[in-house]
Design an enzyme around this catalytic site. Sequence first.
Site, PDB file in Angstrom:
ATOM      1  N   ASP A 185     -20.491  -5.068  40.350  1.00  0.00           N
ATOM      2  CA  ASP A 185     -19.888  -6.395  40.154  1.00  0.00           C
ATOM      3  C   ASP A 185     -18.631  -6.544  41.014  1.00  0.00           C
ATOM      4  O   ASP A 185     -17.760  -5.667  41.002  1.00  0.00           O
ATOM      5  CB  ASP A 185     -19.542  -6.559  38.663  1.00  0.00           C
ATOM      6  CG  ASP A 185     -19.378  -8.010  38.262  1.00  0.00           C
ATOM      7  OD1 ASP A 185     -18.636  -8.741  38.945  1.00  0.00           O
ATOM      8  OD2 ASP A 185     -19.989  -8.404  37.255  1.00  0.00           O
ATOM      9  N   THR A 206     -20.171 -14.293  37.913  1.00  0.00           N
ATOM     10  CA  THR A 206     -21.055 -13.177  37.574  1.00  0.00           C
ATOM     11  C   THR A 206     -22.449 -13.539  37.055  1.00  0.00           C
ATOM     12  O   THR A 206     -23.451 -13.151  37.651  1.00  0.00           O
ATOM     13  CB  THR A 206     -20.343 -12.283  36.543  1.00  0.00           C
ATOM     14  OG1 THR A 206     -19.129 -11.840  37.146  1.00  0.00           O
ATOM     15  CG2 THR A 206     -21.189 -11.075  36.159  1.00  0.00           C
ATOM     16  N   ASP A 246     -15.105  -5.072  39.630  1.00  0.00           N
ATOM     17  CA  ASP A 246     -14.717  -6.435  39.258  1.00  0.00           C
ATOM     18  C   ASP A 246     -13.495  -6.406  38.329  1.00  0.00           C
ATOM     19  O   ASP A 246     -12.533  -7.153  38.520  1.00  0.00           O
ATOM     20  CB  ASP A 246     -15.884  -7.135  38.568  1.00  0.00           C
ATOM     21  CG  ASP A 246     -15.567  -8.585  38.228  1.00  0.00           C
ATOM     22  OD1 ASP A 246     -15.374  -9.363  39.176  1.00  0.00           O
ATOM     23  OD2 ASP A 246     -15.492  -8.920  37.040  1.00  0.00           O
ATOM     24  N   HIS A 261      -9.875  -8.124  39.371  1.00  0.00           N
ATOM     25  CA  HIS A 261      -9.198  -9.171  38.607  1.00  0.00           C
ATOM     26  C   HIS A 261      -7.800  -8.722  38.184  1.00  0.00           C
ATOM     27  O   HIS A 261      -6.829  -9.457  38.332  1.00  0.00           O
ATOM     28  CB  HIS A 261      -9.989  -9.507  37.334  1.00  0.00           C
ATOM     29  CG  HIS A 261     -11.161 -10.406  37.557  1.00  0.00           C
ATOM     30  ND1 HIS A 261     -11.022 -11.709  37.977  1.00  0.00           N
ATOM     31  CD2 HIS A 261     -12.491 -10.190  37.423  1.00  0.00           C
ATOM     32  CE1 HIS A 261     -12.233 -12.252  38.082  1.00  0.00           C
ATOM     33  NE2 HIS A 261     -13.130 -11.354  37.754  1.00  0.00           N
ATOM     34  N   ASP A 321     -22.568  -9.419  43.070  1.00  0.00           N
ATOM     35  CA  ASP A 321     -22.745 -10.822  42.705  1.00  0.00           C
ATOM     36  C   ASP A 321     -21.810 -11.755  43.471  1.00  0.00           C
ATOM     37  O   ASP A 321     -22.117 -12.913  43.695  1.00  0.00           O
ATOM     38  CB  ASP A 321     -22.569 -11.001  41.190  1.00  0.00           C
ATOM     39  CG  ASP A 321     -21.320 -10.304  40.641  1.00  0.00           C
ATOM     40  OD1 ASP A 321     -20.668  -9.536  41.390  1.00  0.00           O
ATOM     41  OD2 ASP A 321     -20.996 -10.525  39.463  1.00  0.00           O
ATOM     42  N   HIS A 322     -20.636 -11.254  43.884  1.00  0.00           N
ATOM     43  CA  HIS A 322     -19.617 -12.086  44.543  1.00  0.00           C
ATOM     44  C   HIS A 322     -18.527 -11.152  45.058  1.00  0.00           C
ATOM     45  O   HIS A 322     -18.552  -9.949  44.786  1.00  0.00           O
ATOM     46  CB  HIS A 322     -19.014 -13.095  43.556  1.00  0.00           C
ATOM     47  CG  HIS A 322     -18.531 -12.435  42.288  1.00  0.00           C
ATOM     48  ND1 HIS A 322     -17.410 -11.636  42.252  1.00  0.00           N
ATOM     49  CD2 HIS A 322     -19.052 -12.401  41.040  1.00  0.00           C
ATOM     50  CE1 HIS A 322     -17.270 -11.165  41.024  1.00  0.00           C
ATOM     51  NE2 HIS A 322     -18.251 -11.600  40.268  1.00  0.00           N
ATOM     52  N   HIS A 347     -12.507 -15.062  41.681  1.00  0.00           N
ATOM     53  CA  HIS A 347     -13.643 -15.475  42.509  1.00  0.00           C
ATOM     54  C   HIS A 347     -14.224 -16.707  41.858  1.00  0.00           C
ATOM     55  O   HIS A 347     -13.753 -17.121  40.801  1.00  0.00           O
ATOM     56  CB  HIS A 347     -14.665 -14.331  42.607  1.00  0.00           C
ATOM     57  CG  HIS A 347     -15.062 -13.794  41.266  1.00  0.00           C
ATOM     58  ND1 HIS A 347     -16.086 -14.318  40.529  1.00  0.00           N
ATOM     59  CD2 HIS A 347     -14.518 -12.807  40.494  1.00  0.00           C
ATOM     60  CE1 HIS A 347     -16.177 -13.672  39.383  1.00  0.00           C
ATOM     61  NE2 HIS A 347     -15.230 -12.748  39.313  1.00  0.00           N
TER      62      HIS A 347
HETATM   63 ZN   LIG Z   1     -19.055 -10.596  38.696  1.00  0.00          ZN
END
Ligand SMILES: [Zn+2]
Length: 421
Positions: free
Chosen positions: A52, A88, A209, A213, A254-255, A358
């Site tokens: 992620d 996500t 992820d 963050h 995912d990103h 994101h």
């Molecule tokens: Zn994600």
Amino acid sequence: MRKLVLSLLSITVILGSSSAFAQSENEQIVVANRKNDEQQQKKPYLILISADGFRHDYIEKHQASFLSELSRSGVRAEALIPSFPSVTFPNHYTIVTGLYPSHHGLVGNNMYDPKIEERYSLRNAKAVLDPAWYGGTPIWALAEQQKMLTACYYWPGSEAAIQGVLPTYYYPYSEKIHIDKRIEEVVKWLRLPEADRPHLITFYFPEVDHAGHTYGPDAPETKAAVQYIDASVKSLVKAVGQTGIAVNYMFVADHGMTAINQEQLLKLPMEVNPEEMVVVSGGVYMSLFVKDADKIQQTYQEILAAKAPHYQVYLKTEVPEKYHFGAKDDYFGRIGDIVLIADSPYYFSNHKASPGAHGYDPYQYPDMNATFMAWGPQIKPNTRVEKFENIHIYPLMTTLLDLNHNNKIDGDDRMVKQILK
Ligand SMILES: [Zn+2]
């Protein structure tokens, strides 16, 4: 990312060897009485790994040496372009269905459906397990429908009986199971007799992820998380290698992630009366559902008149085509009447915001782009491909696994010849 408390009463499948009441949320669920069709037993194996928030440049930026080595032996894309919104659940579910979020129904991590007046969020176990939220045919459901067994060691959507189908083997989401135990389970699956062995295994890592963050994409903590994934993939590949089974891998995200402006937070420039409007905020974008259709235009004009810089506001009927997030694409009616989209690196919040985020336009901001790599016996060696949209992964997987599909998807087979042997 999400925490689920699974109600055993909500599971309609028959559990494996142990009693239903002995199951805790960390234990595997096995759908009984399934076997691979004889014809499917000869087909290839695929492990689909998602890390992620693993941005397209993290391998070099944060020195993931094993992934770097692997990417030289297999295929690596310049980047994987997420779908909008670059968050996500929508993108994980796009990867396994080949559909844009507006077309599969998961238009956000948080959603509102005005037809049933219900909300979906990652922490709402009832919603997450309810198949009514999920459109399309996820790859595991497609495989199971053709009598090819699958296993999900986490994937958004994998715990809901979409089209009545669950993966044969799966786990309720938990971040408490140690990586060694998770790798051991993958090896156990691959050591099962051919009739019981899953051909598709999904595997998910949340760590990069979380760090992105909390600390931002450039932080040493994010580098440490990238290196943890690097080491974990190395352990997984080594352990799987010892089974002697030739397995293909796809490593995706995912990103991406970007460092946001935490000083100048964006706000909706008006008071919201909950009697008149439902607001769904994803931080980077907002969906406004105006209850009285006659007031949509007036509300839109009010926002326009009071609007600060650093975000765009659109009527649903006027959202730019590239997002696939307007009225024409809103197959499930879950996009608001008015949509606000922040410019990177600005963020909507009434309080404060974490350093990384994101969700932004993935076509305009390269920081939103994710990683794609693949390697294994069916994958071309030493190959670089240009960046491509994540809707095209589905046909890659159906071709690799030799599954038939005639369900309508947004992706096409443009990457198949470039990536598969
Ligand atoms: Zn994600």
